[in-house]
Design a protein around this motif. Structure first.
Motif, PDB file in Angstrom:
ATOM      1  N   VAL A  20       1.235  -1.291  -0.292  1.00 41.25           N
ATOM      2  CA  VAL A  20      -0.147   0.167   0.177  1.00 41.25           C
ATOM      3  C   VAL A  20       0.517   1.261   0.364  1.00 41.25           C
ATOM      4  O   VAL A  20       2.119   1.103   0.883  1.00 41.25           O
ATOM      5  CB  VAL A  20      -0.657  -0.304   1.170  1.00 41.25           C
ATOM      6  N   ALA A  21       0.456   2.611  -1.149  1.00 35.58           N
ATOM      7  CA  ALA A  21       1.409   3.580  -1.052  1.00 35.58           C
ATOM      8  C   ALA A  21       0.837   4.179  -0.384  1.00 35.58           C
ATOM      9  O   ALA A  21       1.942   4.665   0.572  1.00 35.58           O
ATOM     10  CB  ALA A  21       1.244   3.395  -2.428  1.00 35.58           C
ATOM     11  N   SER A  22      -0.084   4.756  -0.289  1.00 30.74           N
ATOM     12  CA  SER A  22      -1.201   5.575   1.025  1.00 30.74           C
ATOM     13  C   SER A  22      -2.432   5.387   0.770  1.00 30.74           C
ATOM     14  O   SER A  22      -2.785   4.590   0.113  1.00 30.74           O
ATOM     15  CB  SER A  22      -0.660   6.856  -0.141  1.00 30.74           C
ATOM     16  N   VAL A  23      -3.316   5.823   1.840  1.00 29.32           N
ATOM     17  CA  VAL A  23      -4.784   5.768   2.167  1.00 29.32           C
ATOM     18  C   VAL A  23      -5.300   7.109   1.893  1.00 29.32           C
ATOM     19  O   VAL A  23      -4.942   7.742   3.137  1.00 29.32           O
ATOM     20  CB  VAL A  23      -4.487   4.874   3.153  1.00 29.32           C
ATOM     21  N   PHE A  24      -6.092   7.577   1.394  1.00 29.82           N
ATOM     22  CA  PHE A  24      -6.972   8.727   1.588  1.00 29.82           C
ATOM     23  C   PHE A  24      -8.350   8.429   2.934  1.00 29.82           C
ATOM     24  O   PHE A  24      -9.238   7.094   1.765  1.00 29.82           O
ATOM     25  CB  PHE A  24      -7.160   9.643   0.282  1.00 29.82           C
ATOM     26  N   ILE A  25      -8.730   8.610   3.402  1.00 28.86           N
ATOM     27  CA  ILE A  25     -10.201   8.676   3.654  1.00 28.86           C
ATOM     28  C   ILE A  25     -10.550  10.328   3.896  1.00 28.86           C
ATOM     29  O   ILE A  25     -10.399  11.154   4.929  1.00 28.86           O
ATOM     30  CB  ILE A  25     -10.437   7.862   5.606  1.00 28.86           C
ATOM     31  N   SER A  26     -11.853  10.324   3.648  1.00 27.45           N
ATOM     32  CA  SER A  26     -12.437  11.591   3.556  1.00 27.45           C
ATOM     33  C   SER A  26     -14.075  10.853   4.733  1.00 27.45           C
ATOM     34  O   SER A  26     -14.689  10.141   4.636  1.00 27.45           O
ATOM     35  CB  SER A  26     -13.334  11.981   2.132  1.00 27.45           C
ATOM     36  N   VAL A  27     -14.509  11.916   5.501  1.00 28.43           N
ATOM     37  CA  VAL A  27     -15.654  12.201   6.042  1.00 28.43           C
ATOM     38  C   VAL A  27     -16.951  13.092   5.938  1.00 28.43           C
ATOM     39  O   VAL A  27     -16.274  13.968   5.202  1.00 28.43           O
ATOM     40  CB  VAL A  27     -15.351  11.235   7.503  1.00 28.43           C
ATOM     41  N   THR A  28     -17.940  13.296   5.400  1.00 31.74           N
ATOM     42  CA  THR A  28     -18.989  14.365   5.424  1.00 31.74           C
ATOM     43  C   THR A  28     -18.721  15.065   6.996  1.00 31.74           C
ATOM     44  O   THR A  28     -18.204  14.733   8.273  1.00 31.74           O
ATOM     45  CB  THR A  28     -20.508  13.174   5.242  1.00 31.74           C
ATOM     46  N   GLU A  29     -19.018  16.280   6.283  1.00 28.15           N
ATOM     47  CA  GLU A  29     -18.618  17.400   7.656  1.00 28.15           C
ATOM     48  C   GLU A  29     -19.851  17.081   8.882  1.00 28.15           C
ATOM     49  O   GLU A  29     -19.139  17.808   9.953  1.00 28.15           O
ATOM     50  CB  GLU A  29     -19.727  18.756   6.679  1.00 28.15           C
ATOM     51  N   GLU A  30     -20.177  15.931   9.232  1.00 34.63           N
ATOM     52  CA  GLU A  30     -21.434  15.718   9.890  1.00 34.63           C
ATOM     53  C   GLU A  30     -20.359  14.613  11.097  1.00 34.63           C
ATOM     54  O   GLU A  30     -20.674  14.553  12.753  1.00 34.63           O
ATOM     55  CB  GLU A  30     -22.647  15.074  10.594  1.00 34.63           C
ATOM     56  N   ILE A  31     -19.429  14.093  10.837  1.00 29.36           N
ATOM     57  CA  ILE A  31     -18.749  13.434  11.352  1.00 29.36           C
ATOM     58  C   ILE A  31     -17.136  13.708  12.029  1.00 29.36           C
ATOM     59  O   ILE A  31     -16.583  14.596  11.070  1.00 29.36           O
ATOM     60  CB  ILE A  31     -17.992  11.596  10.680  1.00 29.36           C
ATOM     61  N   ASP A  32     -16.918  14.140  13.770  1.00 27.74           N
ATOM     62  CA  ASP A  32     -15.737  14.755  13.704  1.00 27.74           C
ATOM     63  C   ASP A  32     -15.524  14.105  14.971  1.00 27.74           C
ATOM     64  O   ASP A  32     -14.473  14.949  15.719  1.00 27.74           O
ATOM     65  CB  ASP A  32     -16.301  16.254  14.083  1.00 27.74           C
ATOM     66  N   ALA A  33     -15.931  12.933  15.161  1.00 29.42           N
ATOM     67  CA  ALA A  33     -15.998  12.983  16.466  1.00 29.42           C
ATOM     68  C   ALA A  33     -14.806  11.843  16.978  1.00 29.42           C
ATOM     69  O   ALA A  33     -14.637  11.867  17.884  1.00 29.42           O
ATOM     70  CB  ALA A  33     -16.619  11.655  17.689  1.00 29.42           C
ATOM     71  N   ALA A  34     -14.188  11.539  15.784  1.00 31.21           N
ATOM     72  CA  ALA A  34     -12.836  10.432  15.739  1.00 31.21           C
ATOM     73  C   ALA A  34     -11.993  10.915  14.589  1.00 31.21           C
ATOM     74  O   ALA A  34     -13.173  11.117  13.617  1.00 31.21           O
ATOM     75  CB  ALA A  34     -12.770   9.334  16.140  1.00 31.21           C
ATOM     76  N   PHE A  35     -10.795  10.510  14.607  1.00 32.28           N
ATOM     77  CA  PHE A  35      -9.766  10.739  12.811  1.00 32.28           C
ATOM     78  C   PHE A  35     -10.369   8.790  12.603  1.00 32.28           C
ATOM     79  O   PHE A  35      -9.898   7.597  13.365  1.00 32.28           O
ATOM     80  CB  PHE A  35      -8.407  10.744  13.161  1.00 32.28           C
ATOM     81  N   PRO A  36     -11.039   8.761  11.158  1.00 27.61           N
ATOM     82  CA  PRO A  36     -11.024   7.504  11.547  1.00 27.61           C
ATOM     83  C   PRO A  36      -9.784   6.118  11.263  1.00 27.61           C
ATOM     84  O   PRO A  36      -9.735   5.015  10.969  1.00 27.61           O
ATOM     85  CB  PRO A  36     -11.484   7.394   9.856  1.00 27.61           C
TER      86      PRO A  36
END
Length: 120
Positions: free
Chosen positions: A41-57
């Protein structure tokens, strides 16, 4: 060849436990279906919608054996009107000999609506 492997999952509530649990579940399935090894694996990008802010996935990836040194970046998804809420998306950049059509993308829970044509 570097390939992108996509996944998405939704959560019911914005809690650290659910964010980490859902992300790990999605990653476990992505890894299993595609035979992904962390050192490929070279890298991983994770995105969340704006209402998700309780933790970093990304915290979920640190629970996976061998994934300590994989570069991971979290970001916010653009807030398009009418788009799916409470969604965690992932793009895994993996070195593989698999053809594009051999990659298994994973869409779980309500995220199936994003790409019903790519259901695992």
């Amino acid at each position: 060849m570097l390939r992108g492997v996509r996944g998405a999952i939704t959560i019911e509530e914005n809690t650290e436990a659910l964010i980490v649990e859902a992300t790990k579940r999605m990653m476990d399935e992505l890894i299993s279906l595609n035979g992904i090894e962390a050192d490929k694996v070279a890298s991983v990008f994770i995105s969340v919608t704006e209402e998700i802010d309780a933790a970093f996935p990304a915290k979920a990836l640190r629970l996976l054996e061998g994934w300590t040194y994989v570069p991971v970046m979290c970001m916010r998804e653009i807030p398009v009107v009418g788009s799916l809420k409470n969604c965690i998306r992932v793009m895994v950049h993996v070195n593989t000999e698999k053809k594009q059509e051999e990659i298994h993308h994973v869409y779980l829970e309500k995220a199936i609506v994003l790409r019903p044509d790519l259901k695992a």
